[in-house]
Design a protein around this motif. Structure first.
Motif, PDB file in Angstrom:
ATOM      1  N   GLN A 260      19.860   2.553   4.234  1.00 43.86           N
ATOM      2  CA  GLN A 260      18.572   2.806   4.887  1.00 43.86           C
ATOM      3  C   GLN A 260      17.410   2.541   3.926  1.00 43.86           C
ATOM      4  O   GLN A 260      16.346   2.076   4.340  1.00 43.86           O
ATOM      5  CB  GLN A 260      18.525   4.244   5.397  1.00 43.86           C
ATOM      6  CG  GLN A 260      19.580   4.554   6.451  1.00 43.86           C
ATOM      7  CD  GLN A 260      19.560   6.005   6.880  1.00 43.86           C
ATOM      8  OE1 GLN A 260      18.700   6.785   6.461  1.00 43.86           O
ATOM      9  NE2 GLN A 260      20.513   6.380   7.723  1.00 43.86           N
ATOM     10  N   ILE A 261      17.626   2.856   2.634  1.00 46.43           N
ATOM     11  CA  ILE A 261      16.576   2.586   1.647  1.00 46.43           C
ATOM     12  C   ILE A 261      16.360   1.092   1.527  1.00 46.43           C
ATOM     13  O   ILE A 261      15.213   0.602   1.523  1.00 46.43           O
ATOM     14  CB  ILE A 261      16.957   3.192   0.281  1.00 46.43           C
ATOM     15  CG1 ILE A 261      17.162   4.695   0.406  1.00 46.43           C
ATOM     16  CG2 ILE A 261      15.887   2.872  -0.761  1.00 46.43           C
ATOM     17  CD1 ILE A 261      17.650   5.343  -0.876  1.00 46.43           C
ATOM     18  N   ALA A 262      17.464   0.343   1.445  1.00 43.78           N
ATOM     19  CA  ALA A 262      17.356  -1.114   1.334  1.00 43.78           C
ATOM     20  C   ALA A 262      16.697  -1.708   2.574  1.00 43.78           C
ATOM     21  O   ALA A 262      15.853  -2.612   2.480  1.00 43.78           O
ATOM     22  CB  ALA A 262      18.735  -1.722   1.124  1.00 43.78           C
ATOM     23  N   GLU A 263      17.049  -1.204   3.750  1.00 43.09           N
ATOM     24  CA  GLU A 263      16.454  -1.720   4.991  1.00 43.09           C
ATOM     25  C   GLU A 263      14.952  -1.462   5.016  1.00 43.09           C
ATOM     26  O   GLU A 263      14.168  -2.308   5.466  1.00 43.09           O
ATOM     27  CB  GLU A 263      17.123  -1.054   6.193  1.00 43.09           C
ATOM     28  CG  GLU A 263      18.578  -1.484   6.391  1.00 43.09           C
ATOM     29  CD  GLU A 263      19.285  -0.648   7.433  1.00 43.09           C
ATOM     30  OE1 GLU A 263      18.636   0.276   7.990  1.00 43.09           O
ATOM     31  OE2 GLU A 263      20.478  -0.891   7.693  1.00 43.09           O
ATOM     32  N   GLY A 264      14.535  -0.295   4.541  1.00 36.50           N
ATOM     33  CA  GLY A 264      13.102  -0.002   4.490  1.00 36.50           C
ATOM     34  C   GLY A 264      12.365  -0.935   3.544  1.00 36.50           C
ATOM     35  O   GLY A 264      11.246  -1.381   3.830  1.00 36.50           O
ATOM     36  N   LEU A 265      12.978  -1.257   2.402  1.00 36.63           N
ATOM     37  CA  LEU A 265      12.348  -2.172   1.451  1.00 36.63           C
ATOM     38  C   LEU A 265      12.271  -3.588   2.011  1.00 36.63           C
ATOM     39  O   LEU A 265      11.267  -4.286   1.818  1.00 36.63           O
ATOM     40  CB  LEU A 265      13.140  -2.162   0.133  1.00 36.63           C
ATOM     41  CG  LEU A 265      13.097  -0.850  -0.663  1.00 36.63           C
ATOM     42  CD1 LEU A 265      14.059  -0.909  -1.835  1.00 36.63           C
ATOM     43  CD2 LEU A 265      11.677  -0.579  -1.163  1.00 36.63           C
ATOM     44  N   VAL A 266      13.334  -4.012   2.705  1.00 38.40           N
ATOM     45  CA  VAL A 266      13.315  -5.342   3.316  1.00 38.40           C
ATOM     46  C   VAL A 266      12.244  -5.412   4.396  1.00 38.40           C
ATOM     47  O   VAL A 266      11.517  -6.405   4.520  1.00 38.40           O
ATOM     48  CB  VAL A 266      14.708  -5.672   3.903  1.00 38.40           C
ATOM     49  CG1 VAL A 266      14.635  -6.941   4.754  1.00 38.40           C
ATOM     50  CG2 VAL A 266      15.726  -5.840   2.788  1.00 38.40           C
ATOM     51  N   ALA A 267      12.104  -4.330   5.166  1.00 43.53           N
ATOM     52  CA  ALA A 267      11.079  -4.299   6.213  1.00 43.53           C
ATOM     53  C   ALA A 267       9.676  -4.362   5.638  1.00 43.53           C
ATOM     54  O   ALA A 267       8.747  -4.856   6.299  1.00 43.53           O
ATOM     55  CB  ALA A 267      11.242  -3.031   7.058  1.00 43.53           C
ATOM     56  N   SER A 268       9.517  -3.901   4.388  1.00 50.58           N
ATOM     57  CA  SER A 268       8.192  -3.951   3.762  1.00 50.58           C
ATOM     58  C   SER A 268       7.913  -5.280   3.081  1.00 50.58           C
ATOM     59  O   SER A 268       6.857  -5.449   2.475  1.00 50.58           O
ATOM     60  CB  SER A 268       8.066  -2.809   2.745  1.00 50.58           C
ATOM     61  OG  SER A 268       8.962  -3.006   1.665  1.00 50.58           O
ATOM     62  N   GLY A 269       8.872  -6.226   3.166  1.00 50.23           N
ATOM     63  CA  GLY A 269       8.645  -7.548   2.615  1.00 50.23           C
ATOM     64  C   GLY A 269       9.455  -7.880   1.385  1.00 50.23           C
ATOM     65  O   GLY A 269       9.340  -8.987   0.844  1.00 50.23           O
ATOM     66  N   GLU A 270      10.324  -6.951   0.923  1.00 43.57           N
ATOM     67  CA  GLU A 270      11.148  -7.179  -0.264  1.00 43.57           C
ATOM     68  C   GLU A 270      12.315  -8.094   0.072  1.00 43.57           C
ATOM     69  O   GLU A 270      12.845  -8.070   1.185  1.00 43.57           O
ATOM     70  CB  GLU A 270      11.665  -5.846  -0.798  1.00 43.57           C
ATOM     71  CG  GLU A 270      12.401  -5.939  -2.123  1.00 43.57           C
ATOM     72  CD  GLU A 270      11.453  -6.233  -3.274  1.00 43.57           C
ATOM     73  OE1 GLU A 270      11.576  -7.326  -3.838  1.00 43.57           O
ATOM     74  OE2 GLU A 270      10.592  -5.386  -3.558  1.00 43.57           O
ATOM     75  N   GLU A 271      12.707  -8.950  -0.866  1.00 43.00           N
ATOM     76  CA  GLU A 271      13.893  -9.769  -0.679  1.00 43.00           C
ATOM     77  C   GLU A 271      15.131  -8.871  -0.637  1.00 43.00           C
ATOM     78  O   GLU A 271      15.139  -7.763  -1.182  1.00 43.00           O
ATOM     79  CB  GLU A 271      14.031 -10.781  -1.813  1.00 43.00           C
ATOM     80  CG  GLU A 271      12.924 -11.820  -1.850  1.00 43.00           C
ATOM     81  CD  GLU A 271      13.004 -12.775  -0.668  1.00 43.00           C
ATOM     82  OE1 GLU A 271      14.114 -12.980  -0.136  1.00 43.00           O
ATOM     83  OE2 GLU A 271      11.952 -13.295  -0.257  1.00 43.00           O
ATOM     84  N   LEU A 272      16.212  -9.367  -0.018  1.00 42.70           N
ATOM     85  CA  LEU A 272      17.388  -8.548   0.199  1.00 42.70           C
ATOM     86  C   LEU A 272      18.035  -8.109  -1.114  1.00 42.70           C
ATOM     87  O   LEU A 272      18.330  -6.926  -1.301  1.00 42.70           O
ATOM     88  CB  LEU A 272      18.421  -9.309   1.043  1.00 42.70           C
ATOM     89  CG  LEU A 272      19.741  -8.552   1.307  1.00 42.70           C
ATOM     90  CD1 LEU A 272      19.471  -7.257   2.056  1.00 42.70           C
ATOM     91  CD2 LEU A 272      20.715  -9.438   2.085  1.00 42.70           C
ATOM     92  N   ALA A 273      18.253  -9.031  -2.042  1.00 44.92           N
ATOM     93  CA  ALA A 273      18.951  -8.694  -3.284  1.00 44.92           C
ATOM     94  C   ALA A 273      18.184  -7.645  -4.103  1.00 44.92           C
ATOM     95  O   ALA A 273      18.781  -6.640  -4.528  1.00 44.92           O
ATOM     96  CB  ALA A 273      19.204  -9.948  -4.117  1.00 44.92           C
ATOM     97  N   PRO A 274      16.862  -7.822  -4.345  1.00 43.91           N
ATOM     98  CA  PRO A 274      16.135  -6.773  -5.063  1.00 43.91           C
ATOM     99  C   PRO A 274      16.115  -5.450  -4.310  1.00 43.91           C
ATOM    100  O   PRO A 274      16.151  -4.378  -4.923  1.00 43.91           O
ATOM    101  CB  PRO A 274      14.720  -7.346  -5.200  1.00 43.91           C
ATOM    102  CG  PRO A 274      14.885  -8.821  -5.089  1.00 43.91           C
ATOM    103  CD  PRO A 274      16.016  -9.008  -4.129  1.00 43.91           C
ATOM    104  N   ALA A 275      16.073  -5.517  -2.972  1.00 40.91           N
ATOM    105  CA  ALA A 275      16.068  -4.286  -2.183  1.00 40.91           C
ATOM    106  C   ALA A 275      17.395  -3.547  -2.333  1.00 40.91           C
ATOM    107  O   ALA A 275      17.421  -2.312  -2.489  1.00 40.91           O
ATOM    108  CB  ALA A 275      15.799  -4.602  -0.716  1.00 40.91           C
ATOM    109  N   VAL A 276      18.490  -4.283  -2.281  1.00 38.45           N
ATOM    110  CA  VAL A 276      19.810  -3.664  -2.448  1.00 38.45           C
ATOM    111  C   VAL A 276      19.939  -3.076  -3.846  1.00 38.45           C
ATOM    112  O   VAL A 276      20.458  -1.968  -4.026  1.00 38.45           O
ATOM    113  CB  VAL A 276      20.923  -4.703  -2.187  1.00 38.45           C
ATOM    114  CG1 VAL A 276      22.288  -4.136  -2.580  1.00 38.45           C
ATOM    115  CG2 VAL A 276      20.932  -5.110  -0.720  1.00 38.45           C
ATOM    116  N   PHE A 277      19.453  -3.808  -4.860  1.00 37.66           N
ATOM    117  CA  PHE A 277      19.523  -3.308  -6.239  1.00 37.66           C
ATOM    118  C   PHE A 277      18.727  -2.013  -6.383  1.00 37.66           C
ATOM    119  O   PHE A 277      19.210  -1.033  -6.960  1.00 37.66           O
ATOM    120  CB  PHE A 277      18.992  -4.360  -7.209  1.00 37.66           C
ATOM    121  CG  PHE A 277      19.088  -3.955  -8.650  1.00 37.66           C
ATOM    122  CD1 PHE A 277      20.223  -4.234  -9.387  1.00 37.66           C
ATOM    123  CD2 PHE A 277      18.060  -3.266  -9.284  1.00 37.66           C
ATOM    124  CE1 PHE A 277      20.339  -3.845 -10.719  1.00 37.66           C
ATOM    125  CE2 PHE A 277      18.144  -2.874 -10.604  1.00 37.66           C
ATOM    126  CZ  PHE A 277      19.298  -3.166 -11.320  1.00 37.66           C
TER     127      PHE A 277
END
Length: 338
Positions: A260-277
């Motif tokens: 859910q944290i990664a999904e929120g970061l991706v929704a804010s415009g973050e790339e998937l790999a940095p968001a997952v990290f």
């Protein structure tokens, strides 16, 4: 308590005997032993202000590697652990004899090793006893890993808690014992049908090595701040290992609450790999802090006979009493006297 006043004791023998007596008395904390001593002193008329011994002083009587020993304090300790006056006097006499022997005995050359032959087998019951406790503890560590995972799955926690047992084994026995627990846990999960956990066995192994070598090679459990920092380092190491697995094997998602944290970061415009990290790092840091301190508490509750190495047990004692190490001698942290 020895049945006679032996003269071949050294201070380590007495310390080990004190540990055995403490274990038979139910393993009271050093602070509790100090409180019992204080009550006995007050009953003897000692002023309250001078009745309470420092926790570090009580702990020091149980420490190996002593260069001197306080016979009177040892007598008070064994009384606090349930010995009567006659037994306590025997302990005090034993300490006095050990002190005299230390000053009188000349240095002895190291005897040559005894070669074991088929005709004259050398039995090692103590080693066999230690091996049994080692096996029991390792199985318990695997159970701890599964218990943590089950708690997370049941409560939906944004943590992992699947490395508590790994941390216990790595710190109490050594890094490669932690690796054995990590590999065993992964193997059991895989055989039981949870094949998704197999790639994450590398993460568990990395955590075992980081905790084990962090404690032994770098003194990561010598003080509370050091252990706090070590747990954060373990969290970073595990993230570095786990994120490539997440990205290459699972496409960045495993169904864990941290997604859910990664999904929120991706929704804010973050790339998937940095968001997952980032999501994994935040979760891993919190998880390893909690897991590390739970593991340290478990080690502190274990009787000394269950530990293959005394290193971590003494570290737990120093942390509990606010002690740290300087130039090979123990000292009390300034905060303890503040």
């Amino acid at each position: 308590m020895p049945a006679d006043d032996r003269t071949n004791d050294d201070f380590d023998d007495i310390a080990r005997s004190l540990r055995e007596l403490r274990a038979r008395a139910g393993g009271p904390s050093y602070a509790e032993i100090g409180s019992r001593i204080a009550l006995a002193r007050i009953e003897r008329g000692v002023p309250v202000s001078a009745s309470v011994p420092a926790r570090t002083t009580v702990y020091d009587a149980f420490r190996l590697g002593r260069s001197r020993i306080n016979a009177a304090l040892v007598g008070e300790i064994v009384r606090a652990l349930g010995a009567d006056d006659a037994e306590a006097e025997g302990w005090e006499t034993r300490c006095g004899l050990a002190q005299k022997a230390r000053h009188a005995a000349p240095a002895q050359p190291t005897p040559p090793p005894v070669r074991q032959t088929a005709a004259q087998p050398v039995t090692q019951p103590a080693a066999q006893h230690s091996a049994l406790w080692t096996a029991i503890l390792l199985v318990g560590c695997v159970v701890l890993n599964f218990s943590g995972s089950a708690a997370v799955a049941t409560l939906g926690l944004p943590l992992f808690l699947d490395m508590i047992g790994t941390a216990v084994a790595a710190m109490a026995f050594g890094p490669w014992w932690g690796v054995l627990v990590a590999a065993g846990s992964t193997a059991v999960e895989t055989v039981s049908g949870t094949t998704d956990s197999l790639p994450f066995g590398l993460v568990n192994i990395a955590g075992a090595l980081a905790w084990g070598y962090g404690v032994r090679a770098f003194g990561g459990a010598r003080s509370l701040p050091r252990f706090f920092a070590l747990s954060l380092i373990v969290g970073v190491v595990c993230t570095i290992v786990s994120v490539p697995v997440l990205m290459t094997v699972f496409g960045g998602e495993t169904g864990h609450a941290s997604d859910q944290i990664a999904e929120g970061l991706v929704a804010s415009g973050e790339e998937l790999a940095p968001a997952v990290f980032t999501a994994n790092l935040l979760t891993s840091l919190a998880d390893k802090l909690i897991s590390g301190f739970i593991a340290l508490a478990v080690i502190g509750l274990l009787p000394a006979r269950m530990l293959k190495h005394d290193l971590v047990g003494s570290m737990v004692g120093r942390m509990a009493t606010g002690e740290s190490r300087r130039d090979g001698e123990t000292r009390t942290d300034a905060a303890l006297h503040a």
